[in-house]
Design a protein around this motif. Structure first.
Motif, PDB file in Angstrom:
ATOM      1  N   MET A   1      58.206 -33.493  31.271  1.00  0.00           N
ATOM      2  CA  MET A   1      59.024 -32.544  30.539  1.00  0.00           C
ATOM      3  C   MET A   1      59.515 -31.478  31.504  1.00  0.00           C
ATOM      4  O   MET A   1      58.749 -30.803  32.148  1.00  0.00           O
ATOM      5  CB  MET A   1      58.168 -31.920  29.433  1.00  0.00           C
ATOM      6  N   SER A   2      60.786 -31.315  31.611  1.00  0.00           N
ATOM      7  CA  SER A   2      61.392 -30.290  32.445  1.00  0.00           C
ATOM      8  C   SER A   2      61.923 -29.174  31.552  1.00  0.00           C
ATOM      9  O   SER A   2      62.576 -29.440  30.556  1.00  0.00           O
ATOM     10  CB  SER A   2      62.519 -30.898  33.269  1.00  0.00           C
ATOM     11  N   ALA A   3      61.633 -27.936  31.928  1.00  0.00           N
ATOM     12  CA  ALA A   3      62.047 -26.799  31.106  1.00  0.00           C
ATOM     13  C   ALA A   3      63.562 -26.719  30.981  1.00  0.00           C
ATOM     14  O   ALA A   3      64.084 -26.213  30.008  1.00  0.00           O
ATOM     15  CB  ALA A   3      61.499 -25.504  31.694  1.00  0.00           C
ATOM     16  N   ARG A   4      64.291 -27.216  31.943  1.00  0.00           N
ATOM     17  CA  ARG A   4      65.748 -27.147  31.914  1.00  0.00           C
ATOM     18  C   ARG A   4      66.373 -28.317  31.164  1.00  0.00           C
ATOM     19  O   ARG A   4      67.480 -28.222  30.692  1.00  0.00           O
ATOM     20  CB  ARG A   4      66.299 -27.112  33.340  1.00  0.00           C
ATOM     21  N   THR A   5      65.712 -29.464  31.109  1.00  0.00           N
ATOM     22  CA  THR A   5      66.324 -30.615  30.465  1.00  0.00           C
ATOM     23  C   THR A   5      65.884 -30.791  29.026  1.00  0.00           C
ATOM     24  O   THR A   5      66.536 -31.488  28.271  1.00  0.00           O
ATOM     25  CB  THR A   5      66.023 -31.909  31.250  1.00  0.00           C
ATOM     26  N   ASN A   6      64.772 -30.181  28.625  1.00  0.00           N
ATOM     27  CA  ASN A   6      64.317 -30.297  27.244  1.00  0.00           C
ATOM     28  C   ASN A   6      64.980 -29.261  26.364  1.00  0.00           C
ATOM     29  O   ASN A   6      65.305 -28.159  26.794  1.00  0.00           O
ATOM     30  CB  ASN A   6      62.800 -30.137  27.152  1.00  0.00           C
ATOM     31  N   LYS A   7      65.147 -29.641  25.137  1.00  0.00           N
ATOM     32  CA  LYS A   7      65.737 -28.735  24.165  1.00  0.00           C
ATOM     33  C   LYS A   7      64.721 -27.656  23.810  1.00  0.00           C
ATOM     34  O   LYS A   7      63.515 -27.892  23.840  1.00  0.00           O
ATOM     35  CB  LYS A   7      66.156 -29.527  22.941  1.00  0.00           C
ATOM     36  N   PRO A   8      65.204 -26.469  23.450  1.00  0.00           N
ATOM     37  CA  PRO A   8      64.290 -25.367  23.143  1.00  0.00           C
ATOM     38  C   PRO A   8      63.277 -25.720  22.061  1.00  0.00           C
ATOM     39  O   PRO A   8      62.104 -25.358  22.171  1.00  0.00           O
ATOM     40  CB  PRO A   8      65.219 -24.248  22.682  1.00  0.00           C
ATOM     41  N   HIS A   9      63.690 -26.440  21.029  1.00  0.00           N
ATOM     42  CA  HIS A   9      62.749 -26.752  19.953  1.00  0.00           C
ATOM     43  C   HIS A   9      61.631 -27.683  20.439  1.00  0.00           C
ATOM     44  O   HIS A   9      60.515 -27.616  19.936  1.00  0.00           O
ATOM     45  CB  HIS A   9      63.475 -27.340  18.745  1.00  0.00           C
ATOM     46  N   GLU A  10      61.890 -28.509  21.444  1.00  0.00           N
ATOM     47  CA  GLU A  10      60.841 -29.379  21.988  1.00  0.00           C
ATOM     48  C   GLU A  10      59.779 -28.560  22.719  1.00  0.00           C
ATOM     49  O   GLU A  10      58.583 -28.829  22.600  1.00  0.00           O
ATOM     50  CB  GLU A  10      61.447 -30.408  22.945  1.00  0.00           C
ATOM     51  N   ILE A  11      60.220 -27.552  23.457  1.00  0.00           N
ATOM     52  CA  ILE A  11      59.285 -26.686  24.172  1.00  0.00           C
ATOM     53  C   ILE A  11      58.474 -25.856  23.185  1.00  0.00           C
ATOM     54  O   ILE A  11      57.264 -25.679  23.340  1.00  0.00           O
ATOM     55  CB  ILE A  11      60.048 -25.793  25.164  1.00  0.00           C
ATOM     56  N   VAL A  12      59.126 -25.349  22.147  1.00  0.00           N
ATOM     57  CA  VAL A  12      58.426 -24.573  21.123  1.00  0.00           C
ATOM     58  C   VAL A  12      57.372 -25.438  20.437  1.00  0.00           C
ATOM     59  O   VAL A  12      56.223 -25.012  20.262  1.00  0.00           O
ATOM     60  CB  VAL A  12      59.429 -24.001  20.098  1.00  0.00           C
ATOM     61  N   GLU A  13      57.739 -26.648  20.066  1.00  0.00           N
ATOM     62  CA  GLU A  13      56.787 -27.548  19.406  1.00  0.00           C
ATOM     63  C   GLU A  13      55.589 -27.853  20.299  1.00  0.00           C
ATOM     64  O   GLU A  13      54.452 -27.882  19.839  1.00  0.00           O
ATOM     65  CB  GLU A  13      57.473 -28.847  18.982  1.00  0.00           C
ATOM     66  N   ARG A  14      55.841 -28.075  21.590  1.00  0.00           N
ATOM     67  CA  ARG A  14      54.745 -28.364  22.519  1.00  0.00           C
ATOM     68  C   ARG A  14      53.813 -27.161  22.653  1.00  0.00           C
ATOM     69  O   ARG A  14      52.591 -27.315  22.662  1.00  0.00           O
ATOM     70  CB  ARG A  14      55.310 -28.769  23.886  1.00  0.00           C
ATOM     71  N   ALA A  15      54.375 -25.966  22.741  1.00  0.00           N
ATOM     72  CA  ALA A  15      53.550 -24.758  22.837  1.00  0.00           C
ATOM     73  C   ALA A  15      52.709 -24.574  21.580  1.00  0.00           C
ATOM     74  O   ALA A  15      51.527 -24.211  21.659  1.00  0.00           O
ATOM     75  CB  ALA A  15      54.425 -23.535  23.083  1.00  0.00           C
ATOM     76  N   LEU A  16      53.278 -24.855  20.416  1.00  0.00           N
ATOM     77  CA  LEU A  16      52.513 -24.747  19.169  1.00  0.00           C
ATOM     78  C   LEU A  16      51.384 -25.767  19.130  1.00  0.00           C
ATOM     79  O   LEU A  16      50.285 -25.462  18.653  1.00  0.00           O
ATOM     80  CB  LEU A  16      53.444 -24.932  17.965  1.00  0.00           C
ATOM     81  N   GLU A  17      51.619 -26.965  19.653  1.00  0.00           N
ATOM     82  CA  GLU A  17      50.557 -27.982  19.724  1.00  0.00           C
ATOM     83  C   GLU A  17      49.413 -27.536  20.616  1.00  0.00           C
ATOM     84  O   GLU A  17      48.253 -27.851  20.344  1.00  0.00           O
ATOM     85  CB  GLU A  17      51.121 -29.294  20.275  1.00  0.00           C
ATOM     86  N   LEU A  18      49.715 -26.809  21.684  1.00  0.00           N
ATOM     87  CA  LEU A  18      48.700 -26.369  22.639  1.00  0.00           C
ATOM     88  C   LEU A  18      47.855 -25.211  22.127  1.00  0.00           C
ATOM     89  O   LEU A  18      46.754 -24.975  22.625  1.00  0.00           O
ATOM     90  CB  LEU A  18      49.372 -25.949  23.957  1.00  0.00           C
ATOM     91  N   SER A  19      48.350 -24.495  21.131  1.00  0.00           N
ATOM     92  CA  SER A  19      47.661 -23.301  20.658  1.00  0.00           C
ATOM     93  C   SER A  19      46.347 -23.628  19.969  1.00  0.00           C
ATOM     94  O   SER A  19      46.246 -24.569  19.190  1.00  0.00           O
ATOM     95  CB  SER A  19      48.549 -22.519  19.690  1.00  0.00           C
ATOM     96  N   ARG A  20      45.332 -22.797  20.265  1.00  0.00           N
ATOM     97  CA  ARG A  20      44.019 -22.893  19.614  1.00  0.00           C
ATOM     98  C   ARG A  20      43.752 -21.670  18.736  1.00  0.00           C
ATOM     99  O   ARG A  20      42.669 -21.537  18.161  1.00  0.00           O
ATOM    100  CB  ARG A  20      42.920 -22.984  20.680  1.00  0.00           C
ATOM    101  N   ALA A  21      44.724 -20.780  18.645  1.00  0.00           N
ATOM    102  CA  ALA A  21      44.564 -19.535  17.888  1.00  0.00           C
ATOM    103  C   ALA A  21      44.683 -19.807  16.390  1.00  0.00           C
ATOM    104  O   ALA A  21      45.129 -20.869  15.962  1.00  0.00           O
ATOM    105  CB  ALA A  21      45.629 -18.527  18.322  1.00  0.00           C
ATOM    106  N   ASP A  22      44.273 -18.827  15.599  1.00  0.00           N
ATOM    107  CA  ASP A  22      44.392 -18.937  14.145  1.00  0.00           C
ATOM    108  C   ASP A  22      45.856 -18.954  13.703  1.00  0.00           C
ATOM    109  O   ASP A  22      46.212 -19.616  12.732  1.00  0.00           O
ATOM    110  CB  ASP A  22      43.659 -17.779  13.462  1.00  0.00           C
TER     111      ASP A  22
END
Length: 89
Positions: A1-22
């Motif tokens: 995954m490249s930050a420049r080639t991926n769509k913003p919503h893909e990066i947002v979704e991946r960050a949400l998947e990584l979260s362990r917070a409430d």
């Protein structure tokens, strides 16, 4: 995954998947600018710049209430995504 080639919503979704917070909110902000240079009524040079800022807001419920952490960075690479989420948490 490249930050420049991926769509913003893909990066947002991946960050949400990584979260362990409430709770977690991720905001992707993209900007682009066109630069034009004129001389003698003629276009001599031009260029386009693009930028992306990623903001992660993590919330954790505790005995005293809800604690939150906010971290914002630009030009986040795939390798920097998980450390960004952890920093907010």
């Amino acid at each position: 995954m490249s930050a420049r080639t991926n769509k913003p919503h893909e990066i947002v979704e991946r960050a949400l998947e990584l979260s362990r917070a409430d709770g977690c909110v991720v905001i992707a902000d993209e900007q682009s600018t066109a630069n034009l240079r004129w001389a003698g009524n003629a276009l001599t040079t031009n260029g386009v710049t693009r930028g992306r800022t990623l903001t992660v807001i993590a919330t954790v419920d505790g005995k005293e209430g809800t604690a939150s952490g906010v971290v914002s960075r630009s030009a986040v690479t795939p390798e920097e995504l998980e450390p960004l989420v952890r920093a907010a948490e």
